[in-house]
Enzyme design. Sequence first.
Site, PDB file in Angstrom:
ATOM      1  N   HIS B 156      37.025  44.432 108.249  1.00 41.21           N
ATOM      2  CA  HIS B 156      37.083  44.300 109.544  1.00 41.21           C
ATOM      3  C   HIS B 156      37.898  43.156 109.862  1.00 41.21           C
ATOM      4  CE1 HIS B 156      33.307  46.704 109.981  1.00 41.21           C
ATOM      5  NE2 HIS B 156      34.393  47.487 110.606  1.00 41.21           N
ATOM      6  N   GLU B 159      36.682  39.131 110.555  1.00 39.87           N
ATOM      7  CA  GLU B 159      35.445  38.681 109.743  1.00 39.87           C
ATOM      8  C   GLU B 159      36.094  37.661 108.806  1.00 39.87           C
ATOM      9  OE1 GLU B 159      33.225  42.003 108.822  1.00 39.87           O
ATOM     10  OE2 GLU B 159      32.898  42.693 110.744  1.00 39.87           O
ATOM     11  N   ARG B 214      38.978  43.997 115.564  1.00 39.40           N
ATOM     12  CA  ARG B 214      38.109  44.520 114.195  1.00 39.40           C
ATOM     13  C   ARG B 214      38.789  45.579 113.412  1.00 39.40           C
ATOM     14  NH1 ARG B 214      32.532  45.873 113.456  1.00 39.40           N
ATOM     15  NH2 ARG B 214      32.263  48.064 112.805  1.00 39.40           N
ATOM     16  N   HIS B 284      31.398  41.471 104.461  1.00 35.90           N
ATOM     17  CA  HIS B 284      31.585  41.459 105.891  1.00 35.90           C
ATOM     18  C   HIS B 284      30.984  40.209 106.473  1.00 35.90           C
ATOM     19  CE1 HIS B 284      32.321  45.912 106.659  1.00 35.90           C
ATOM     20  NE2 HIS B 284      32.206  45.946 105.645  1.00 35.90           N
ATOM     21  N   GLU B 358      26.521  41.149 104.621  1.00 36.85           N
ATOM     22  CA  GLU B 358      27.066  40.319 105.721  1.00 36.85           C
ATOM     23  C   GLU B 358      26.890  38.956 105.713  1.00 36.85           C
ATOM     24  OE1 GLU B 358      28.165  41.510 108.594  1.00 36.85           O
ATOM     25  OE2 GLU B 358      27.983  44.005 108.375  1.00 36.85           O
TER      26      GLU B 358
END
Lengths: 221, 382
Positions: B156, B159, B214, B284, B358
């Site tokens: 993405h 990020e 994104r 991410h 994440e």
Amino acid sequence: SPALELPPSHSLPGRAAALAAAFIAWRRGTPGRGPALRALSRARRQDIDGVGHKYHLEFVLEDIFEKDSTVNCTAEVLYHLGNKNAAPDVQFTIEGELKNTDEADNLFYNRIKSLKNELVAENIPDSYGNVPPEMEPIRALAWAASGYVIWKNSNENTKYQLAQIKHVKQVKRSDEYLEFDYMILLHENVSQEIIPWQMTVLWHPQHGIEVTQNSRQPKHV
Amino acid sequence: DQVLHIVPETFQQVQHLQHLCSTLMLDLWKPQLLEDIRAGEDLHIRVPAPLVQEVKDSLDQHMISYKVLINDVQELVDESVLKERSQRQIPEGYNYTEYHPMEEIYEWMTQIEKNSELVTQHYLGNTVENRTIYYLQISQPSNKPKKIIWMDCGIHAREWIAPAFCQWFIKEILQNYESDATIRRFLQNLDLYVLPVINVDGYIYSWEAERLWRKNRAPYMNGTCYGTDLNRNFNSSWGSVGVSFNCTSEVFCGSGPESEPETRAVAQLIEEKKSDILCYLTVHSYGQYILTPYGSTTTPPSNNEELMQVAQKAAAALMEKYGTSYKVGSTSLILYNNSGSSRDWAHMIGIPFSYTFELRDNGTYGFVLPPDQIQPTCEETM
């Protein structure tokens, strides 16, 4: 019905906690203080027949300017079953005192009042995550005001965060209030959408924050 | 070998020292010549290990006081060789605590390969806009076959902390390879495949046009709408949940599974090597999660207990560093339902350990994480 214990890592209590934190940011935020969710410690959920889902939460808040400044909170968040447009009910208790920001608030107030030209700024934080020190109170005001917008627009399937202030413009007033016209970007975590939102924010050190106008904006293609 | 520091007090002492040095052929560090040894001035001599005791006895006998300046010359030499070698492994002056545009990341990959015997750069495929996707292989030369750990960053575009972490990770491995036995043992048995930026087009777009972009940059609807969410585009229950079939959505899953060249490039390589891949990691931000399969269903994977155990350990170790708390669990339970993710796909084709990381933060800055958080984020994640 009895309250069911939920793992604090689960998505549903996580969304409720984000909502509670946004609500607290709205009620307790000032230009010198931005309460934000650090971690959810405990969550229980009650399904109340004919009313809705109620979450009992215990969590830790930090400050957007001072990560190490933390405080414990409890909150109850009730998502209404019936009226989809009704904002969830939020009640909260903060253990202890939040930092007093009277001095910083007054400094900011006087600084803006004495500006020759209306304040205008863009991209806070910038692409790299930087916020110039003189823009921190502007960001904090947006943080608090966005808490109001987030609260009013949340349901069990949404999780909003303020992603960025795209644009802010001061609106000169003849009375003692400061007025700012914000265009912010909200990040909605479930759909992953970035949603532009307009907010008109009034503030005075003694009278607090008021969002007099707010509206969702179309995503420009 | 030791280096001794002596300040001769008398002419007699000077004479004795000169005699000692010439008879035993000791190595004069300061001054360089015997005749320059003077009373009241610093004398540094290196004494070979077998002669150390003899020299000290002789000095004691003549009441010449000395200090040991360097206790072990070899140790010092080893240390400095190590430092020099590790500094050469990574490009001089590359700042890992700031965000880099794609051009600089391409350059960095070339430099890294040039400077290190462990790293080779490989072509993976091309993006929609025809840019090259490269991955780096970190391999200790050996004739035995090794299992693979795969890590990709930047599926993405917005990020940014993820590609920053991939670069940091490689830097850490290379810099500490010589001195860290754990890393060496790791690489004895495993190869690391690291893909710093998968979604090159999107990443560039987030630098040049829209910071919070994104998806990739595939044109749809006659060029009136752009972008597939690459992490909804893999062939794992594609199109079933948590997606949109509308290009305007951030979770548009594409026109079919693996419709995007970026997805195909990754899938092809992983499919090819799947019997050797032990672990698939995809990085991410934000949210501070370690996610296990699946997003497309709440039915746990067959090795769920083991997956969770390893993830819990990782989260605990992470927290030890700076107190950052990560939530651990299956995507469908702790985040949301989504199909077509790379992590689900990797597990479905048989890779036992498959995780999404994440990274920081919890939403205070979200995607625009300030550069002063790059270091602590990367350190704790290592």
